[in-house]
Design a protein around this motif. Structure first.
Motif, mmCIF file in Angstrom:
data_model
loop_
_atom_site.group_PDB
_atom_site.id
_atom_site.type_symbol
_atom_site.label_atom_id
_atom_site.label_comp_id
_atom_site.label_asym_id
_atom_site.label_seq_id
_atom_site.Cartn_x
_atom_site.Cartn_y
_atom_site.Cartn_z
ATOM 1 N N MET A 1 0.839 -1.199 0.000
ATOM 2 C CA MET A 1 0.000 0.000 0.000
ATOM 3 C C MET A 1 0.876 1.252 0.000
ATOM 4 S SD MET A 1 -2.969 -0.923 2.697
ATOM 5 C CE MET A 1 -3.632 -2.578 2.782
ATOM 6 N N ARG A 2 0.324 2.352 -0.527
ATOM 7 C CA ARG A 2 1.093 3.586 -0.656
ATOM 8 C C ARG A 2 0.487 4.698 0.210
ATOM 9 N NH1 ARG A 2 -1.115 7.276 -3.425
ATOM 10 N NH2 ARG A 2 0.884 8.281 -3.856
ATOM 11 N N HIS A 3 0.039 4.387 1.406
ATOM 12 C CA HIS A 3 -0.569 5.395 2.267
ATOM 13 C C HIS A 3 0.433 6.492 2.600
ATOM 14 C CE1 HIS A 3 -4.156 3.058 2.724
ATOM 15 N NE2 HIS A 3 -3.514 2.033 3.251
ATOM 16 N N GLY A 4 0.021 7.764 2.402
ATOM 17 C CA GLY A 4 0.849 8.913 2.765
ATOM 18 C C GLY A 4 2.023 9.176 1.845
ATOM 19 N N LYS A 5 2.153 8.424 0.770
ATOM 20 C CA LYS A 5 3.260 8.651 -0.161
ATOM 21 C C LYS A 5 2.784 9.591 -1.275
ATOM 22 C CE LYS A 5 5.450 4.200 0.689
ATOM 23 N NZ LYS A 5 5.920 2.933 0.104
ATOM 24 N N LYS A 6 3.399 10.761 -1.332
ATOM 25 C CA LYS A 6 2.929 11.815 -2.237
ATOM 26 C C LYS A 6 3.629 11.813 -3.589
ATOM 27 C CE LYS A 6 1.696 14.899 1.539
ATOM 28 N NZ LYS A 6 1.897 16.224 2.162
ATOM 29 N N ASN A 7 4.694 11.052 -3.743
ATOM 30 C CA ASN A 7 5.423 11.062 -5.012
ATOM 31 C C ASN A 7 4.625 10.388 -6.110
ATOM 32 O OD1 ASN A 7 7.638 12.334 -3.848
ATOM 33 N ND2 ASN A 7 8.563 10.392 -3.244
ATOM 34 N N ASN A 8 4.616 11.023 -7.280
ATOM 35 C CA ASN A 8 3.948 10.462 -8.447
ATOM 36 C C ASN A 8 4.969 9.607 -9.206
ATOM 37 O OD1 ASN A 8 2.487 9.866 -10.704
ATOM 38 N ND2 ASN A 8 1.883 11.978 -11.143
ATOM 39 N N HIS A 9 4.708 8.297 -9.288
ATOM 40 C CA HIS A 9 5.653 7.393 -9.944
ATOM 41 C C HIS A 9 5.608 7.490 -11.462
ATOM 42 C CE1 HIS A 9 6.678 5.619 -6.137
ATOM 43 N NE2 HIS A 9 5.419 5.334 -5.882
ATOM 44 N N LEU A 10 4.578 8.165 -12.008
ATOM 45 C CA LEU A 10 4.461 8.422 -13.442
ATOM 46 C C LEU A 10 4.428 7.138 -14.267
ATOM 47 C CD1 LEU A 10 7.013 11.394 -13.692
ATOM 48 C CD2 LEU A 10 4.523 11.537 -13.556
ATOM 49 N N GLY A 11 4.010 6.034 -13.669
ATOM 50 C CA GLY A 11 3.893 4.771 -14.394
ATOM 51 C C GLY A 11 5.223 4.215 -14.857
ATOM 52 N N ARG A 12 6.307 4.507 -14.140
ATOM 53 C CA ARG A 12 7.639 4.068 -14.541
ATOM 54 C C ARG A 12 8.357 3.442 -13.353
ATOM 55 N NH1 ARG A 12 6.080 8.263 -17.474
ATOM 56 N NH2 ARG A 12 6.808 8.484 -19.622
ATOM 57 N N THR A 13 9.361 2.657 -13.658
ATOM 58 C CA THR A 13 10.203 2.112 -12.596
ATOM 59 C C THR A 13 11.112 3.214 -12.042
ATOM 60 O OG1 THR A 13 11.900 1.452 -14.176
ATOM 61 C CG2 THR A 13 10.180 -0.166 -13.659
ATOM 62 N N ALA A 14 11.779 2.942 -10.921
ATOM 63 C CA ALA A 14 12.615 3.961 -10.289
ATOM 64 C C ALA A 14 13.753 4.392 -11.198
ATOM 65 C CB ALA A 14 13.163 3.431 -8.963
ATOM 66 N N SER A 15 14.409 3.441 -11.859
ATOM 67 C CA SER A 15 15.536 3.787 -12.730
ATOM 68 C C SER A 15 15.076 4.592 -13.948
ATOM 69 C CB SER A 15 16.251 2.516 -13.186
ATOM 70 O OG SER A 15 15.362 1.668 -13.878
ATOM 71 N N HIS A 16 13.943 4.176 -14.530
ATOM 72 C CA HIS A 16 13.401 4.900 -15.688
ATOM 73 C C HIS A 16 12.992 6.313 -15.280
ATOM 74 C CE1 HIS A 16 10.318 4.858 -19.260
ATOM 75 N NE2 HIS A 16 11.197 5.837 -19.336
ATOM 76 N N ARG A 17 12.355 6.439 -14.131
ATOM 77 C CA ARG A 17 11.885 7.746 -13.665
ATOM 78 C C ARG A 17 13.062 8.692 -13.374
ATOM 79 N NH1 ARG A 17 8.855 5.789 -10.318
ATOM 80 N NH2 ARG A 17 10.130 5.903 -8.431
ATOM 81 N N SER A 18 14.104 8.214 -12.703
ATOM 82 C CA SER A 18 15.256 9.068 -12.394
ATOM 83 C C SER A 18 15.993 9.481 -13.668
ATOM 84 C CB SER A 18 16.208 8.338 -11.450
ATOM 85 O OG SER A 18 16.757 7.194 -12.079
ATOM 86 N N ALA A 19 16.101 8.572 -14.645
ATOM 87 C CA ALA A 19 16.755 8.919 -15.906
ATOM 88 C C ALA A 19 15.949 9.968 -16.667
ATOM 89 C CB ALA A 19 16.940 7.667 -16.762
ATOM 90 N N MET A 20 14.608 9.809 -16.656
ATOM 91 C CA MET A 20 13.751 10.765 -17.351
ATOM 92 C C MET A 20 13.845 12.155 -16.709
ATOM 93 S SD MET A 20 9.628 10.756 -17.761
ATOM 94 C CE MET A 20 9.502 11.226 -16.046
#
Length: 205
Positions: free
Chosen positions: A1-20
Protein backbone atom coordinates in the motif's frame (compact mmCIF):
# COMPACT_ATOMS: atom_id res chain seq x y z
CA UNK A 1 0.00 0.00 0.00
CA UNK A 2 1.09 3.59 -0.66
CA UNK A 3 -0.57 5.40 2.27
CA UNK A 4 0.85 8.91 2.76
CA UNK A 5 3.26 8.65 -0.16
CA UNK A 6 2.93 11.81 -2.24
CA UNK A 7 5.42 11.06 -5.01
CA UNK A 8 3.95 10.46 -8.45
CA UNK A 9 5.65 7.39 -9.94
CA UNK A 10 4.46 8.42 -13.44
CA UNK A 11 3.89 4.77 -14.39
CA UNK A 12 7.64 4.07 -14.54
CA UNK A 13 10.20 2.11 -12.60
CA UNK A 14 12.61 3.96 -10.29
CA UNK A 15 15.54 3.79 -12.73
CA UNK A 16 13.40 4.90 -15.69
CA UNK A 17 11.88 7.75 -13.66
CA UNK A 18 15.26 9.07 -12.39
CA UNK A 19 16.76 8.92 -15.91
CA UNK A 20 13.75 10.76 -17.35
CA UNK A 21 13.85 13.53 -14.70
CA UNK A 22 17.62 13.90 -15.12
CA UNK A 23 17.22 14.31 -18.87
CA UNK A 24 14.35 16.79 -18.48
CA UNK A 25 16.33 18.84 -15.92
CA UNK A 26 19.30 19.05 -18.30
CA UNK A 27 17.00 20.15 -21.12
CA UNK A 28 15.38 22.79 -18.88
CA UNK A 29 18.77 24.21 -17.86
CA UNK A 30 20.09 24.38 -21.41
CA UNK A 31 16.88 25.47 -23.21
CA UNK A 32 15.35 27.53 -20.34
CA UNK A 33 11.84 26.24 -21.14
CA UNK A 34 10.35 22.92 -22.23
CA UNK A 35 6.87 21.60 -23.06
CA UNK A 36 5.63 18.54 -21.18
CA UNK A 37 2.64 17.22 -19.24
CA UNK A 38 1.54 18.86 -16.00
CA UNK A 39 2.27 15.72 -13.95
CA UNK A 40 5.84 15.48 -15.25
CA UNK A 41 6.37 19.22 -14.79
CA UNK A 42 5.36 19.06 -11.13
CA UNK A 43 7.77 16.20 -10.48
CA UNK A 44 10.50 17.98 -12.44
CA UNK A 45 10.06 21.10 -10.34
CA UNK A 46 10.67 19.10 -7.14
CA UNK A 47 13.71 17.49 -8.79
CA UNK A 48 15.45 20.52 -10.31
CA UNK A 49 14.90 23.33 -7.80
CA UNK A 50 17.19 21.84 -5.10
CA UNK A 51 19.89 21.53 -7.79
CA UNK A 52 19.45 25.21 -8.70
CA UNK A 53 19.78 26.16 -5.04
CA UNK A 54 22.95 24.07 -4.79
CA UNK A 55 24.38 25.89 -7.81
CA UNK A 56 24.41 29.24 -5.99
CA UNK A 57 27.54 28.07 -4.17
CA UNK A 58 30.19 27.47 -6.82
CA UNK A 59 32.43 24.87 -5.23
CA UNK A 60 33.87 21.58 -6.42
CA UNK A 61 31.55 19.69 -4.07
CA UNK A 62 28.47 21.53 -5.43
CA UNK A 63 29.49 20.77 -9.00
CA UNK A 64 29.94 17.06 -8.20
CA UNK A 65 26.55 16.90 -6.48
CA UNK A 66 24.87 18.59 -9.47
CA UNK A 67 26.64 16.23 -11.89
CA UNK A 68 25.43 13.21 -9.88
CA UNK A 69 21.84 14.29 -10.62
CA UNK A 70 22.22 15.66 -14.16
CA UNK A 71 24.88 13.31 -15.62
CA UNK A 72 25.72 15.90 -18.27
CA UNK A 73 28.89 18.05 -18.26
CA UNK A 74 27.50 20.70 -20.62
CA UNK A 75 24.37 21.34 -18.55
CA UNK A 76 26.45 21.50 -15.34
CA UNK A 77 28.72 24.09 -16.95
CA UNK A 78 25.73 26.20 -18.10
CA UNK A 79 24.15 25.81 -14.68
CA UNK A 80 27.11 27.19 -12.72
CA UNK A 81 28.41 29.73 -15.25
CA UNK A 82 25.16 31.27 -16.53
CA UNK A 83 22.06 30.23 -14.61
CA UNK A 84 23.54 30.56 -11.12
CA UNK A 85 24.41 34.23 -11.65
CA UNK A 86 20.92 34.91 -13.00
CA UNK A 87 19.10 33.37 -10.02
CA UNK A 88 21.55 34.61 -7.37
CA UNK A 89 19.11 37.12 -5.82
CA UNK A 90 16.01 34.89 -5.96
CA UNK A 91 15.20 33.01 -2.70
CA UNK A 92 13.57 29.94 -4.30
CA UNK A 93 10.75 29.54 -6.80
CA UNK A 94 13.03 29.34 -9.82
CA UNK A 95 10.52 27.69 -12.19
CA UNK A 96 7.07 28.57 -13.50
CA UNK A 97 4.40 26.22 -14.92
CA UNK A 98 2.10 27.67 -17.61
CA UNK A 99 -0.78 25.39 -18.65
CA UNK A 100 -1.42 25.25 -22.40
CA UNK A 101 -4.49 22.99 -22.67
CA UNK A 102 -4.98 19.32 -23.57
CA UNK A 103 -3.04 17.16 -25.99
CA UNK A 104 -4.97 15.98 -29.05
CA UNK A 105 -3.97 12.31 -28.91
CA UNK A 106 -4.68 11.28 -25.31
CA UNK A 107 -6.21 14.53 -23.92
CA UNK A 108 -3.37 14.89 -21.39
CA UNK A 109 -2.96 18.22 -19.56
CA UNK A 110 -0.01 19.99 -21.25
CA UNK A 111 2.08 22.87 -19.96
CA UNK A 112 5.29 24.85 -20.38
CA UNK A 113 7.79 24.80 -17.54
CA UNK A 114 10.37 27.58 -17.65
CA UNK A 115 13.00 29.35 -15.59
CA UNK A 116 11.41 32.48 -14.12
CA UNK A 117 14.38 34.80 -14.59
CA UNK A 118 14.57 34.18 -18.36
CA UNK A 119 11.02 35.35 -19.18
CA UNK A 120 11.73 39.04 -19.81
CA UNK A 121 8.11 39.93 -20.67
CA UNK A 122 6.75 38.83 -17.29
CA UNK A 123 9.71 40.37 -15.49
CA UNK A 124 8.98 43.72 -17.14
CA UNK A 125 5.30 43.58 -16.19
CA UNK A 126 6.10 42.74 -12.56
CA UNK A 127 8.59 45.63 -12.35
CA UNK A 128 6.03 48.04 -13.77
CA UNK A 129 3.38 46.91 -11.30
CA UNK A 130 5.77 47.27 -8.38
CA UNK A 131 6.80 50.76 -9.43
CA UNK A 132 3.17 51.86 -9.73
CA UNK A 133 1.73 50.34 -6.57
CA UNK A 134 4.72 50.81 -4.26
CA UNK A 135 4.05 53.56 -1.72
CA UNK A 136 5.70 54.18 1.64
CA UNK A 137 4.46 56.79 4.06
CA UNK A 138 7.30 56.37 6.52
CA UNK A 139 10.87 57.47 6.04
CA UNK A 140 12.79 60.71 5.75
CA UNK A 141 12.65 61.77 2.10
CA UNK A 142 9.43 60.01 1.17
CA UNK A 143 7.57 61.50 4.14
CA UNK A 144 8.78 65.01 3.28
CA UNK A 145 7.93 64.50 -0.38
CA UNK A 146 4.41 63.40 0.52
CA UNK A 147 4.00 66.19 3.11
CA UNK A 148 4.63 68.89 0.48
CA UNK A 149 1.83 67.77 -1.90
CA UNK A 150 -0.47 67.39 1.10
CA UNK A 151 0.24 70.98 2.17
CA UNK A 152 -0.38 72.21 -1.38
CA UNK A 153 -3.69 70.34 -1.48
CA UNK A 154 -4.75 71.92 1.81
CA UNK A 155 -3.86 75.38 0.53
CA UNK A 156 -5.81 74.85 -2.67
CA UNK A 157 -8.77 73.54 -0.70
CA UNK A 158 -8.68 76.63 1.52
CA UNK A 159 -8.29 78.92 -1.46
CA UNK A 160 -11.23 77.48 -3.38
CA UNK A 161 -13.96 78.46 -0.86
CA UNK A 162 -12.51 81.99 -0.77
CA UNK A 163 -12.73 82.20 -4.53
CA UNK A 164 -16.33 80.99 -4.38
CA UNK A 165 -17.06 83.53 -1.65
CA UNK A 166 -15.62 86.36 -3.73
CA UNK A 167 -17.76 85.34 -6.69
CA UNK A 168 -20.87 85.29 -4.52
CA UNK A 169 -19.97 88.67 -3.02
CA UNK A 170 -19.47 90.12 -6.48
CA UNK A 171 -22.91 88.86 -7.53
CA UNK A 172 -24.49 90.39 -4.43
CA UNK A 173 -22.76 93.71 -5.09
CA UNK A 174 -23.99 93.69 -8.69
CA UNK A 175 -27.54 93.00 -7.55
CA UNK A 176 -27.35 95.86 -5.02
CA UNK A 177 -25.99 98.24 -7.64
CA UNK A 178 -28.71 97.22 -10.11
CA UNK A 179 -31.41 97.86 -7.48
CA UNK A 180 -29.84 101.22 -6.65
CA UNK A 181 -29.84 102.21 -10.33
CA UNK A 182 -33.49 101.20 -10.68
CA UNK A 183 -34.45 103.22 -7.62
CA UNK A 184 -32.61 106.29 -8.95
CA UNK A 185 -34.39 105.97 -12.30
CA UNK A 186 -37.76 105.75 -10.55
CA UNK A 187 -36.94 108.86 -8.50
CA UNK A 188 -35.93 110.76 -11.65
CA UNK A 189 -39.23 109.85 -13.29
CA UNK A 190 -41.25 110.92 -10.22
CA UNK A 191 -39.48 114.31 -9.79
CA UNK A 192 -40.76 115.84 -13.09
CA UNK A 193 -44.28 114.77 -12.21
CA UNK A 194 -44.02 116.53 -8.89
CA UNK A 195 -42.74 119.72 -10.59
CA UNK A 196 -45.62 119.66 -13.09
CA UNK A 197 -48.10 119.33 -10.25
CA UNK A 198 -46.51 122.36 -8.51
CA UNK A 199 -46.78 124.43 -11.72
CA UNK A 200 -50.43 123.48 -12.07
CA UNK A 201 -51.15 124.70 -8.57
CA UNK A 202 -49.44 128.04 -9.29
CA UNK A 203 -51.48 128.62 -12.43
CA UNK A 204 -54.68 127.99 -10.54
CA UNK A 205 -53.69 130.60 -8.02
Amino acid sequence: MRHGKKNNHLGRTASHRSAMLSNMASSLITEKRITTTVAKAKELRKFVEPILTKAKEDTTHSRRVAFSYLNDKDSVKILFDEVATKIADRPGGYTRILKTGNRLGDNADMCIIELVDYNELMLGESDAKKSKTRRSRRGGKSAGAEAAPAAEKKETKKAEPKAEATVEEAEVVEEVEAKAEESTEVEKVEEPKAKNEDKGEDTEK
